[in-house]
Design an enzyme around this catalytic site. Structure first.
Site, PDB file in Angstrom:
ATOM      1  N   GLU A   1       1.019 -41.869 -26.525  1.00 61.65           N
ATOM      2  CA  GLU A   1       0.626 -40.610 -26.631  1.00 61.65           C
ATOM      3  C   GLU A   1       2.049 -39.911 -27.125  1.00 61.65           C
ATOM      4  O   GLU A   1       3.192 -39.831 -26.592  1.00 61.65           O
ATOM      5  CB  GLU A   1       0.515 -39.829 -25.379  1.00 61.65           C
ATOM      6  CG  GLU A   1      -0.697 -40.610 -24.798  1.00 61.65           C
ATOM      7  CD  GLU A   1      -1.755 -40.252 -25.318  1.00 61.65           C
ATOM      8  OE1 GLU A   1      -1.929 -39.120 -26.285  1.00 61.65           O
ATOM      9  OE2 GLU A   1      -3.002 -40.720 -25.120  1.00 61.65           O
TER      10      GLU A   1
ATOM     11  N   CYS B   1       3.661 -31.112 -27.621  1.00 63.82           N
ATOM     12  CA  CYS B   1       3.058 -31.917 -28.442  1.00 63.82           C
ATOM     13  C   CYS B   1       2.086 -31.301 -29.606  1.00 63.82           C
ATOM     14  O   CYS B   1       1.923 -31.576 -30.633  1.00 63.82           O
ATOM     15  CB  CYS B   1       2.721 -33.194 -27.898  1.00 63.82           C
ATOM     16  SG  CYS B   1       1.532 -33.007 -26.517  1.00 63.82           S
TER      17      CYS B   1
HETATM   18  P1  NAD Z   1      11.518 -39.791 -25.963  1.00 63.11           P
HETATM   19  O1  NAD Z   1      10.665 -40.568 -26.771  1.00 63.11           O
HETATM   20  O2  NAD Z   1      12.745 -39.361 -26.199  1.00 63.11           O
HETATM   21  O3  NAD Z   1      11.359 -40.182 -24.370  1.00 63.11           O
HETATM   22  C1  NAD Z   1      10.079 -40.196 -23.773  1.00 63.11           C
HETATM   23  C2  NAD Z   1      10.468 -41.055 -22.458  1.00 63.11           C
HETATM   24  O4  NAD Z   1      10.960 -42.432 -23.116  1.00 63.11           O
HETATM   25  C3  NAD Z   1      11.848 -40.800 -21.652  1.00 63.11           C
HETATM   26  O5  NAD Z   1      11.350 -41.165 -20.420  1.00 63.11           O
HETATM   27  C4  NAD Z   1      12.619 -41.740 -22.162  1.00 63.11           C
HETATM   28  O6  NAD Z   1      13.684 -42.004 -21.236  1.00 63.11           O
HETATM   29  C5  NAD Z   1      12.103 -42.730 -22.583  1.00 63.11           C
HETATM   30  N1  NAD Z   1      12.694 -44.071 -23.476  1.00 63.11           N
HETATM   31  C6  NAD Z   1      13.524 -43.645 -24.550  1.00 63.11           C
HETATM   32  N2  NAD Z   1      13.883 -44.627 -25.282  1.00 63.11           N
HETATM   33  C7  NAD Z   1      13.163 -45.698 -24.266  1.00 63.11           C
HETATM   34  C8  NAD Z   1      13.186 -47.248 -24.810  1.00 63.11           C
HETATM   35  N3  NAD Z   1      13.907 -47.864 -25.725  1.00 63.11           N
HETATM   36  N4  NAD Z   1      12.467 -48.071 -23.981  1.00 63.11           N
HETATM   37  C9  NAD Z   1      11.845 -47.321 -22.897  1.00 63.11           C
HETATM   38  N5  NAD Z   1      11.749 -46.092 -22.607  1.00 63.11           N
HETATM   39  C10 NAD Z   1      12.541 -45.440 -23.459  1.00 63.11           C
HETATM   40  O7  NAD Z   1      10.464 -38.291 -26.121  1.00 63.11           O
HETATM   41  P2  NAD Z   1      10.820 -37.000 -25.389  1.00 63.11           P
HETATM   42  O8  NAD Z   1      11.888 -36.286 -26.269  1.00 63.11           O
HETATM   43  O9  NAD Z   1      11.240 -37.029 -24.121  1.00 63.11           O
HETATM   44  O10 NAD Z   1       9.665 -36.193 -25.462  1.00 63.11           O
HETATM   45  C11 NAD Z   1       9.173 -35.261 -26.655  1.00 63.11           C
HETATM   46  C12 NAD Z   1       8.299 -36.055 -27.454  1.00 63.11           C
HETATM   47  O11 NAD Z   1       6.912 -36.389 -26.734  1.00 63.11           O
HETATM   48  C13 NAD Z   1       7.812 -35.046 -28.649  1.00 63.11           C
HETATM   49  O12 NAD Z   1       7.469 -35.913 -29.712  1.00 63.11           O
HETATM   50  C14 NAD Z   1       6.464 -34.817 -28.136  1.00 63.11           C
HETATM   51  O13 NAD Z   1       5.348 -34.410 -29.312  1.00 63.11           O
HETATM   52  C15 NAD Z   1       6.006 -36.069 -27.557  1.00 63.11           C
HETATM   53  N6  NAD Z   1       4.798 -35.842 -26.459  1.00 63.11           N
HETATM   54  C16 NAD Z   1       3.531 -36.072 -26.949  1.00 63.11           C
HETATM   55  C17 NAD Z   1       2.499 -35.800 -26.064  1.00 63.11           C
HETATM   56  C18 NAD Z   1       0.973 -36.270 -26.233  1.00 63.11           C
HETATM   57  O14 NAD Z   1       0.478 -36.209 -25.258  1.00 63.11           O
HETATM   58  N7  NAD Z   1       0.966 -37.181 -27.315  1.00 63.11           N
HETATM   59  C19 NAD Z   1       2.919 -34.908 -24.997  1.00 63.11           C
HETATM   60  C20 NAD Z   1       3.882 -34.260 -24.636  1.00 63.11           C
HETATM   61  C21 NAD Z   1       5.159 -34.931 -25.326  1.00 63.11           C
END
Ligand code: NAD
Length: 510
Positions: A233, A267
């Site tokens: 997502e 998002c």
């Molecule tokens: P992010 O990708 O930086 O991090 C998300 C999660 O992934 C965190 O818990 C982080 O610790 C973990 N993570 C990071 N690198 C990783 C790795 N290599 N392996 C495993 N886990 C890892 O995203 P964010 O900044 O926390 O969130 C914002 C983003 O999320 C925006 O792009 C937003 O649009 C998206 N988002 C999407 C939805 C949806 O439903 N489509 C909903 C909310 C947010």
């Protein structure tokens, strides 16, 4: 030992620390979850649902305190925590309490006449241990819904909250521990990227990830090595298309909420607005007037709270810099409120075009860029000119036109004369197209994504031999060709012509 620091972005005050889960912790949690899975999957669904009901009721009892903590963790307005984190969560839990039995029930399906004598069914079997990795922007809803969906379907869950919103991770941990679940069925692994990496590395049976497209790609690549199924997502750059015949005041109010709620860190936020040229000036004027009236401040008394992370604020500033250098004009806002907290003024931008990052990349902040269009065709083309496809909205009183345009936008979700709200209906599947993700949850899909639909075909077992088994009869080819005509051909009766004489020997069953 590494620790996570908890900061309140709206006050710039430190709230505490949490111990990060290390590789050994993750591996041990995985072993315990595997053990727990064997009994959790055997537990009758009704019993599993009793835990979920207790969880839902507990969330409602504690809602004001939970909203306060989510707000302290993220800087969002408390009302928004209640409205957009807690309400959709309990509504989805209630939906699954009612619907899970019929969604997960074994389904008898027809068996074609060519397989005569057999019966067929589909069983929905849990996958094992599901890893849920979540972001910080709606840290409660985007964690609890997938966690609970996976558990209802019979899986054990290892959950890693975002390191940017660890307090909410802790709150969720406390809520679940009050349920007295069987040991190992649910475990929170606090930590950042490293912990997330260890979790993927530990080889869960399914990964449900919500976050950025960049991380989604990394997770999918790591999962590919072990052939672990993933749901992703991811981000969005959602367009809002406003036709001249729309109710302009409603569209303006929708644009403001869509772009600025949660300080734009949604998002499905409205990230680009396209307005039909004939009403463009009056739309822009109204948006500016209303934006000027919005109150930015503390979570208990404001329309717009603070942003959540300094890194995100820097992205917003860099997009604004890029846009203004390329000729965009800031009509209002455009800067931080102060040098300490993460409050950013709601910002309206005009004279924008698709060469600017603000119209191409996910901004994820309180910014509303508006651009005119002159034809339906152009509106569709502009809306689709993005690598993302999460959500979109189309505004017009002409329902036929709105439906037509909505159908041409490549997006996992779309609203007509409304904004973002589809995710609040638990009956609707939710997810993105293109770079916005893979897979769907919510609705029946939200449980089915956590099971293996398993085909079971049964025979009474009283015949010693089937016609398709060895040894083949010399007339079998002709007989089968006749059957093909009879059942599936253009001229079924032709099948009777080539039919060989079906002797007793042909059907021999001993
Ligand atoms: P992010 O990708 O930086 O991090 C998300 C999660 O992934 C965190 O818990 C982080 O610790 C973990 N993570 C990071 N690198 C990783 C790795 N290599 N392996 C495993 N886990 C890892 O995203 P964010 O900044 O926390 O969130 C914002 C983003 O999320 C925006 O792009 C937003 O649009 C998206 N988002 C999407 C939805 C949806 O439903 N489509 C909903 C909310 C947010």
């Amino acid at each position: 030992m590494s620790v996570l620091e908890m900061w309140n972005p709206a006050t710039a005050k430190k709230m505490g620390e949490l111990k990060e889960a290390k590789k050994e912790d993750v591996e041990q949690a995985m072993a315990e979850a595997r053990e727990a899975f064997t009994s959790w999957k055997e537990m009758p669904l009704a019993e599993r649902l009793r835990f979920i009901k207790r969880l839902r009721e507990e969330i409602v009892e504690q809602a004001p305190e939970l909203a306060k903590k989510i707000a302290q963790d993220t800087g969002k307005v408390e009302l928004e925590a209640l409205m957009s984190d807690i309400l959709p969560t309990v509504s989805t839990l209630k939906y699954y309490e009612k619907k899970a039995a019929s969604i997960l029930k074994t389904k008898q399906v027809p068996t074609p006449v060519t397989l005569i004598g057999r019966r067929s069914r589909v069983e929905y079997r849990p996958m094992g241990v599901v890893a849920v990795i979540s972001p910080w922007n709606y840290p409660f809803m985007l964690s609890v819904i997938p966690v609970v969906s996976a558990m209802i379907a019979g899986n054990a869950v290892l959950f890693k909250p975002s390191e940017i919103s660890p307090l909410t991770g802790q709150v969720i941990e406390e809520l679940f521990s009050s349920l007295s679940l069987p040991k190992g069925v649910f475990r929170v692994l606090h930590g950042g990227k490293e912990t997330g990496h260890h979790l993927v590395d530990a080889g869960p049976d399914k990964i449900f990830f919500t976050g950025s497209a960049a991380t989604g790609r990394k997770i999918m690549a790591a999962a590919a090595e072990k052939l672990i199924p993933v749901d992703l997502e991811l981000g969005g750059k959602d367009p809002m298309v406003v036709f001249a015949d729309a109710d302009l005041d409603r569209a303006v109010n929708g644009a403001l909420w869509g772009a600025f709620t949660n300080a734009g860190q949604t998002c499905m936020a409205v990230e680009r607005v396209y307005v039909e040229s004939s009403v463009y000036d009056s739309f822009v004027q109204k948006v500016k007037e209303k934006t000027d009236q919005l109150r930015v401040g503390q979570p208990d008394d404001a329309d717009i709270g603070s942003m959540t992370s300094p890194q995100q604020m820097e992205i917003v500033e860099s997009h604004l810099k890029d846009a203004t250098e390329k000729g965009a004009r800031i009509l209002c806002g455009g800067k931080r409120l102060n040098g300490e907290t993460l409050h950013f003024e709601p910002t309206v931008l005009v004279d924008v075009d698709h060469s600017m990052k603000i119209m191409r990349d996910e901004t994820f902040g309180p910014v509303l860029p508006i651009m005119p269009f002159s034809s339906e065709e152009e509106a569709v083309q502009l809306a689709n000119e993005t690598p993302y496809g999460l959500n979109a909205s189309v505004w017009s009183k002409d329902r036929e036109k709105a439906g037509r345009v909505a159908a041409r936008i490549n997006s996992g979700n779309v609203c007509v004369n409304d904004v973002m709200i589809g995710i609040a209906n638990p009956h609707l599947p939710y997810g993105g197209n293109k770079d916005s993700g893979i897979g769907r949850y919510h609705g029946p899909e939200g449980l089915l994504t956590f099971v293996h639909p398993t085909s079971v075909l049964t025979h009474p077992g009283k015949k010693r031999r089937e016609l398709n088994w060895f040894p083949y009869h010399p007339d079998q080819f002709k007989a089968l060709r006749s059957l093909l005509h009879l059942l599936y051909g253009r001229r079924p009766l032709q099948g009777l012509k080539g039919l060989p004489k079906l002797t007793k020997e042909f059907f021999r069953s001993e």
